[in-house]
Design a protein around this motif. Sequence first.
Motif, mmCIF file in Angstrom:
data_model
loop_
_atom_site.group_PDB
_atom_site.id
_atom_site.type_symbol
_atom_site.label_atom_id
_atom_site.label_comp_id
_atom_site.label_asym_id
_atom_site.label_seq_id
_atom_site.Cartn_x
_atom_site.Cartn_y
_atom_site.Cartn_z
ATOM 1 N N MET A 1 1.016 -1.111 0.179
ATOM 2 C CA MET A 1 -0.114 0.020 -0.028
ATOM 3 C C MET A 1 0.912 1.319 -0.078
ATOM 4 S SD MET A 1 -2.956 0.936 2.382
ATOM 5 C CE MET A 1 -4.193 -0.338 1.964
ATOM 6 N N LYS A 2 0.258 2.333 -0.645
ATOM 7 C CA LYS A 2 1.338 3.483 -0.713
ATOM 8 C C LYS A 2 1.315 4.234 0.403
ATOM 9 C CE LYS A 2 0.174 7.498 -3.549
ATOM 10 N NZ LYS A 2 -0.416 7.992 -4.878
ATOM 11 N N ARG A 3 2.405 4.896 0.782
ATOM 12 C CA ARG A 3 2.612 5.550 2.112
ATOM 13 C C ARG A 3 1.620 6.446 2.301
ATOM 14 N NH1 ARG A 3 4.890 4.354 6.676
ATOM 15 N NH2 ARG A 3 6.451 2.778 6.408
ATOM 16 N N GLY A 4 1.125 7.406 1.298
ATOM 17 C CA GLY A 4 0.339 8.396 1.451
ATOM 18 C C GLY A 4 0.045 9.105 0.185
ATOM 19 N N ALA A 5 -1.085 9.778 0.126
ATOM 20 C CA ALA A 5 -1.535 10.705 -1.036
ATOM 21 C C ALA A 5 -1.574 11.981 -0.597
ATOM 22 C CB ALA A 5 -2.867 10.381 -1.460
ATOM 23 N N THR A 6 -1.441 13.094 -1.437
ATOM 24 C CA THR A 6 -1.437 14.297 -0.850
ATOM 25 C C THR A 6 -2.899 14.747 -0.966
ATOM 26 O OG1 THR A 6 -1.548 15.368 -3.319
ATOM 27 C CG2 THR A 6 0.498 15.021 -2.164
ATOM 28 N N ARG A 7 -3.170 15.964 -0.184
ATOM 29 C CA ARG A 7 -4.285 16.388 -0.133
ATOM 30 C C ARG A 7 -5.119 16.741 -1.308
ATOM 31 N NH1 ARG A 7 -7.651 18.865 3.752
ATOM 32 N NH2 ARG A 7 -8.940 20.670 2.832
ATOM 33 N N GLU A 8 -4.421 17.171 -2.449
ATOM 34 C CA GLU A 8 -4.686 17.531 -3.870
ATOM 35 C C GLU A 8 -5.238 16.281 -4.553
ATOM 36 O OE1 GLU A 8 -1.874 19.033 -2.409
ATOM 37 O OE2 GLU A 8 -2.968 20.824 -1.899
ATOM 38 N N GLU A 9 -4.492 15.347 -4.396
ATOM 39 C CA GLU A 9 -4.665 13.961 -5.059
ATOM 40 C C GLU A 9 -5.901 13.438 -4.497
ATOM 41 O OE1 GLU A 9 -0.251 11.896 -6.082
ATOM 42 O OE2 GLU A 9 -1.112 11.858 -4.018
ATOM 43 N N ALA A 32 -10.305 5.684 -0.852
ATOM 44 C CA ALA A 32 -8.950 5.209 -0.095
ATOM 45 C C ALA A 32 -8.623 4.049 -1.172
ATOM 46 C CB ALA A 32 -9.203 4.762 1.259
ATOM 47 N N GLN A 33 -9.320 3.285 -1.635
ATOM 48 C CA GLN A 33 -8.906 2.095 -2.478
ATOM 49 C C GLN A 33 -8.398 2.489 -3.804
ATOM 50 O OE1 GLN A 33 -11.945 -0.613 -3.401
ATOM 51 N NE2 GLN A 33 -10.496 -2.167 -4.296
ATOM 52 N N THR A 34 -8.936 3.548 -4.213
ATOM 53 C CA THR A 34 -8.655 4.106 -5.417
ATOM 54 C C THR A 34 -7.028 4.685 -5.456
ATOM 55 O OG1 THR A 34 -10.746 4.683 -6.272
ATOM 56 C CG2 THR A 34 -8.797 5.739 -7.502
ATOM 57 N N LEU A 35 -6.778 5.313 -4.229
ATOM 58 C CA LEU A 35 -5.778 6.045 -4.128
ATOM 59 C C LEU A 35 -4.482 5.062 -3.451
ATOM 60 C CD1 LEU A 35 -6.963 9.474 -2.853
ATOM 61 C CD2 LEU A 35 -5.704 9.051 -5.092
ATOM 62 N N LYS A 39 -8.319 4.228 4.880
ATOM 63 C CA LYS A 39 -9.397 5.374 5.447
ATOM 64 C C LYS A 39 -8.754 6.091 6.361
ATOM 65 C CE LYS A 39 -13.395 3.726 6.336
ATOM 66 N NZ LYS A 39 -14.625 2.824 6.669
ATOM 67 N N ARG A 40 -7.897 5.853 7.172
ATOM 68 C CA ARG A 40 -7.356 6.281 8.371
ATOM 69 C C ARG A 40 -6.608 7.613 7.708
ATOM 70 N NH1 ARG A 40 -2.677 4.883 12.475
ATOM 71 N NH2 ARG A 40 -2.869 6.457 13.836
ATOM 72 N N THR A 41 -5.834 7.294 6.898
ATOM 73 C CA THR A 41 -4.926 8.414 6.282
ATOM 74 C C THR A 41 -5.875 9.572 5.511
ATOM 75 O OG1 THR A 41 -3.197 6.893 5.552
ATOM 76 C CG2 THR A 41 -3.293 8.833 4.281
ATOM 77 N N LEU A 42 -7.039 9.303 5.101
ATOM 78 C CA LEU A 42 -7.878 10.066 4.341
ATOM 79 C C LEU A 42 -8.427 10.844 5.638
ATOM 80 C CD1 LEU A 42 -10.150 9.263 1.469
ATOM 81 C CD2 LEU A 42 -11.183 10.582 3.384
ATOM 82 N N TYR A 43 -8.725 10.102 6.715
ATOM 83 C CA TYR A 43 -9.607 10.907 7.743
ATOM 84 C C TYR A 43 -8.455 11.632 8.599
ATOM 85 C CZ TYR A 43 -14.008 8.586 7.225
ATOM 86 O OH TYR A 43 -15.047 8.165 6.508
#
Length: 193
Positions: A1-9, A32-35, A39-43
């Motif tokens: 799983m990717k470490r993170g996504a930017t807010r813009e992404e 979350a799955q698409t990126l 979900k925790r990262t998103l939240y």
Amino acid sequence: MKRGATREEIIRATQDMIARNGIRAVRVDEIAQTLGISKRTLYEMFADKNELVGACLDEMSHQQRQRIVSCRKRRAGNPLQRMLRLTNEYVDSLYVVESSFLADIRRKVAFAEHFAEHRRFWLDELTRTLESCRTEQLLLPEIDAATFAARIMNTLLELRLNNAAREELYLFSRTILRGAATRQGIELIDGKH
């Protein structure tokens, strides 16, 4: 799983899903799955789905304003021709998203402010252009620019919500403007001048 996504992404991916499926159909799990994030990262970036959707609506509004600024710079010709181009730009903005999105944003209380702000922006642009038409006596004097602009917007939105083809909305805009124009205005719309 990717470490993170930017807010813009995250905003961009959510915006794409909203545009395709409407607000109600968008799920945080799917984003979350698409990126490839949790979900925790998103939240960690957005308190909830409403905050995320609000950020998307802000970005969509910003993009629309940029298109209008660009449209203003290209507005050569008489005020009625500029008005027709502006109404066509409004029509195009209604087709950037699915009609379900327009229905969702109009009804959901949490996004009422975004919807009202978007409408106010367009109403101001259309009213200003119609006032220019009246000043140059290209619009019938009994036409109230703000009321007429609101009616055009409401009708175009309803047509879009009822899945009318984009070309029908273009034709409606031209026809309604022609009907409100003076003889000189009609000639300009028809290309006789």
